[in-house]
Scaffold this motif. Structure first.
Motif, PDB file in Angstrom:
ATOM      1  N   VAL A 138       0.839  -1.197   0.000  1.00  0.00           N
ATOM      2  CA  VAL A 138       0.000   0.000   0.000  1.00  0.00           C
ATOM      3  C   VAL A 138       0.877   1.251   0.000  1.00  0.00           C
ATOM      4  O   VAL A 138       0.625   2.206  -0.736  1.00  0.00           O
TER       5      VAL A 138
ATOM      6  N   SER B   7       0.951   3.741  -3.219  1.00  0.00           N
ATOM      7  CA  SER B   7       0.456   5.095  -2.960  1.00  0.00           C
ATOM      8  C   SER B   7       1.524   6.148  -3.234  1.00  0.00           C
ATOM      9  O   SER B   7       1.235   7.192  -3.827  1.00  0.00           O
ATOM     10  N   SER B   8       2.735   5.884  -2.810  1.00  0.00           N
ATOM     11  CA  SER B   8       3.801   6.867  -3.041  1.00  0.00           C
ATOM     12  C   SER B   8       4.132   6.965  -4.529  1.00  0.00           C
ATOM     13  O   SER B   8       4.377   8.055  -5.044  1.00  0.00           O
TER      14      SER B   8
END
Length: 102
Positions: free
Chosen positions: A83, A87-88
């Motif tokens: 995650v 996400s980054s």
């Protein structure tokens, strides 16, 4: 030089780096200071290898910084690694889209 020679030299170097500490230190290390230093070495080495790569990965400091901030905030909240990574990466990509770099 042949690539085989390069590989052999690196194999010997890697082997010696791993064997010399075992040969040099006999018995259990009792110093709390040395134990604490040895405990944090893997984290320090991983950080030293990762952080420069983070800021040069996108070719733009702003999008790299946005991705890093997103990763640090999500990791602080103990989210799963996949995650955090996705996400980054998405944050850096969206930042580059907004800036018109993609």
């Amino acid at each position: 030089m042949s690539i085989v020679v390069y590989i052999a030299v690196m194999a010997v170097t890697t082997y010696l780096i791993r064997v010399i500490p075992f040969a040099a230190v006999r018995g259990k290390i009792k110093s709390r200071f040395i134990n604490s230093v040895l405990y944090y070495i893997p984290f320090a080495v991983l950080s030293a290898m990762t952080f420069p790569a983070i800021f040069y990965a996108t070719g733009d400091a702003v999008s790299s910084t946005v991705g890093t901030v997103i990763a640090l905030v999500m990791a602080y909240f103990n989210l799963p690694l996949i995650v955090v990574a996705l996400s980054s990466s998405a944050g850096a990509f969206i930042t580059m889209l907004i800036m018109g770099l993609v």
